[in-house]
Enzyme design. Structure first.
Site, short mmCIF file in Angstrom:
data_model
loop_
_atom_site.label_atom_id
_atom_site.label_comp_id
_atom_site.label_asym_id
_atom_site.label_seq_id
_atom_site.Cartn_x
_atom_site.Cartn_y
_atom_site.Cartn_z
N GLU A 117 -3.75 7.60 -3.74
CA GLU A 117 -3.69 6.36 -2.97
C GLU A 117 -3.61 5.18 -3.93
O GLU A 117 -4.49 5.00 -4.77
CB GLU A 117 -4.94 6.24 -2.09
CG GLU A 117 -4.95 4.99 -1.22
CD GLU A 117 -6.24 4.88 -0.42
OE1 GLU A 117 -6.17 4.61 0.78
OE2 GLU A 117 -7.33 5.08 -1.02
N TYR A 154 0.86 -1.19 0.00
CA TYR A 154 0.00 0.00 0.00
C TYR A 154 0.89 1.24 0.00
O TYR A 154 1.89 1.31 0.73
CB TYR A 154 -0.88 0.01 1.25
CG TYR A 154 -1.66 1.30 1.45
CD1 TYR A 154 -2.94 1.44 0.93
CD2 TYR A 154 -1.10 2.36 2.14
CE1 TYR A 154 -3.66 2.62 1.10
CE2 TYR A 154 -1.81 3.55 2.32
CZ TYR A 154 -3.08 3.67 1.80
OH TYR A 154 -3.77 4.84 1.97
#
Length: 424
Positions: free
Chosen positions: A233, A145
């Site tokens: 993101e 991530y």
């Protein structure tokens, strides 16, 4: 299927009325299809899957042949999620398909393009698919991530990363906080090589992949700056068995105040899946949401709208829709707002609830009287105004001679609106 790569914009929240409660949910004001989002990333040097876009079965076949990929993924392009488990009215199941045969791509595209795809996020009738994305299918050997966001506490951008990707990052933060890494970036100096490399190490990239990941992190930061993002993101930020670092899925939030210098991106806004009345409202800088009751709410501001819907419900009524005026209001907007609200056949009463901070109540009052006269309003109208120039606004309404019911406060307004419907 992972959530489709999408771009959203930081805007006022919109609401969906569900059962007997009002649920707050973000509503994208800038809607870009997956292929548009991936193109923006690719144009900034960010590694994404190779892809083509097709609007016919023949174009899809040609795209599949041009890819020369070992395996191909065909994706229906709609804004709603849950495409993989969706159903077409052509009978085809699934809006995402994997195949190694370009001919199969053509056959599948014939059952997708021009047909409606229904998913858990669409209406029962579904959404018409006008384009498909034909992309190279890549295996993911490891998922991480990575995100860049504006952090007020740091007065600038911050990198956040975790070697645990492909899952809900909030859950990782609770269960394994030691796996969340944070690094502040000096907005004047920009990202440093050692910062990008350290983040790549923290994400678990090794060997040559470590430098490759660091290069992608720097490109993502440049993207963040150049498109005036408030958040980029990437989840998953992954590696393939062939040794590639790829941004498989991403979400980008824009600063809506930067629209004037991001015209090309904002011009890509796909409004084709909006309700027609929402697009009509947007022409006048109004935000409209249709609900399932019979009392129309006319408000300014997110918090006030939530409170208005709640208090109508608490008093036994149901909001039919509401329309958010926002800040810089003009009389013409008020008129158009009433025009939109009264166009809904479900509406049996209108509740106007305005708190005049930025908004001048007198402008609202003039707009209301004009709308009532010209549109020949036939449903009960309850008005609660408070704040800037409220005395003048009340005088305008009182002198109009129109059948407008004034309210002292929000509770009073809600009770009067619900009572007016009950009488009918």
């Amino acid at each position: 299927e992972a959530v489709p790569l999408c771009i959203s914009i930081c805007q006022s929240h919109m609401w969906i009325y569900l059962k007997n409660a009002v649920q707050l949910t973000p509503r994208r004001w800038l809607n870009l299809q997956e292929y548009q989002s991936k193109k923006i990333m690719a144009d900034h040097g960010v590694a994404v899957q190779r892809f083509f876009v097709a609007d016919s079965a023949n174009d899809a076949l040609e795209a599949a042949q041009r890819l020369k990929a070992k395996e191909i993924v065909l994706k229906a392009q709609i804004l709603a999620g849950g495409r993989g488990k969706g159903i077409f009215n052509s009978g085809l199941k699934g809006g995402v398909h994997l195949t190694k045969d370009p001919k199969t791509v053509e056959q599948l595209a014939k059952q997708m393009i021009g047909y409606n795809l229904s998913t858990k996020q669409t209406s029962k009738d579904g959404v018409t698919v006008k384009k498909v994305m034909v992309a190279e299918a890549l295996d993911i050997s490891r998922e991480t991530y990575f995100a860049i966001l504006m952090d007020r506490a740091c007065n600038g951008p911050v990198m956040v990363g975790s070697p645990q990707g492909g899952v809900d990052i909030e859950e990782v933060a609770v269960t394994s906080p030691e796996l969340i890494f944070k690094e502040e970036i000096d907005i004047f100096e920009g990202i440093k090589d050692h910062q990008a490399l350290q983040m790549a190490k923290n994400l678990g990239f090794q060997g040559a992949l470590q430098q490759q990941a660091a290069d992608q992190i720097k490109k993502l930061y440049n993207l963040f700056l150049e498109i005036d993002a408030t958040q980029v993101e990437v989840n998953p930020f992954g590696e393939t068995p062939e040794g590639q670092v790829v941004c498989f899925d991403a979400k980008i939030n824009f600063d809506d105040n930067a629209e004037f210098r991001q015209k090309e991106i904002f011009a890509m806004d796909d409004k084709s899946e909006n309700e027609p009345i929402e697009n009509e409202a947007a022409k006048y800088d109004l935000k409209y949401i249709g609900l399932d009751g019979n009392i129309a709410c006319f408000v300014n501001g997110a918090g006030l709208a939530m409170a208005t819907c709640d208090i109508i419900s608490l008093n036994g009524g149901k909001p039919a829709n509401f329309l958010d005026l926002g800040g810089g209001v003009k009389e013409a907007q008020v008129y158009q707002a009433f025009k939109l609200l009264t166009a809904d056949p479900k509406v049996e009463a209108i509740l106007v609830n305005i708190f005049g901070g930025i908004v001048n109540c007198a402008i609202i009052a003039n707009g209301i009287t004009k709308a009532c006269q010209e549109l020949e309003l036939k449903v009960p109208l309850v008005v609660r105004l408070e704040g800037t120039n409220v005395q003048e606004a009340q005088r305008i309404l009182s002198d109009s001679g129109l059948p407008i019911t004034s309210a002292n406060d929000l509770e009073d307004a809600a009770k009067k609106a619900v009572a007016s419907v009950a009488k009918k």
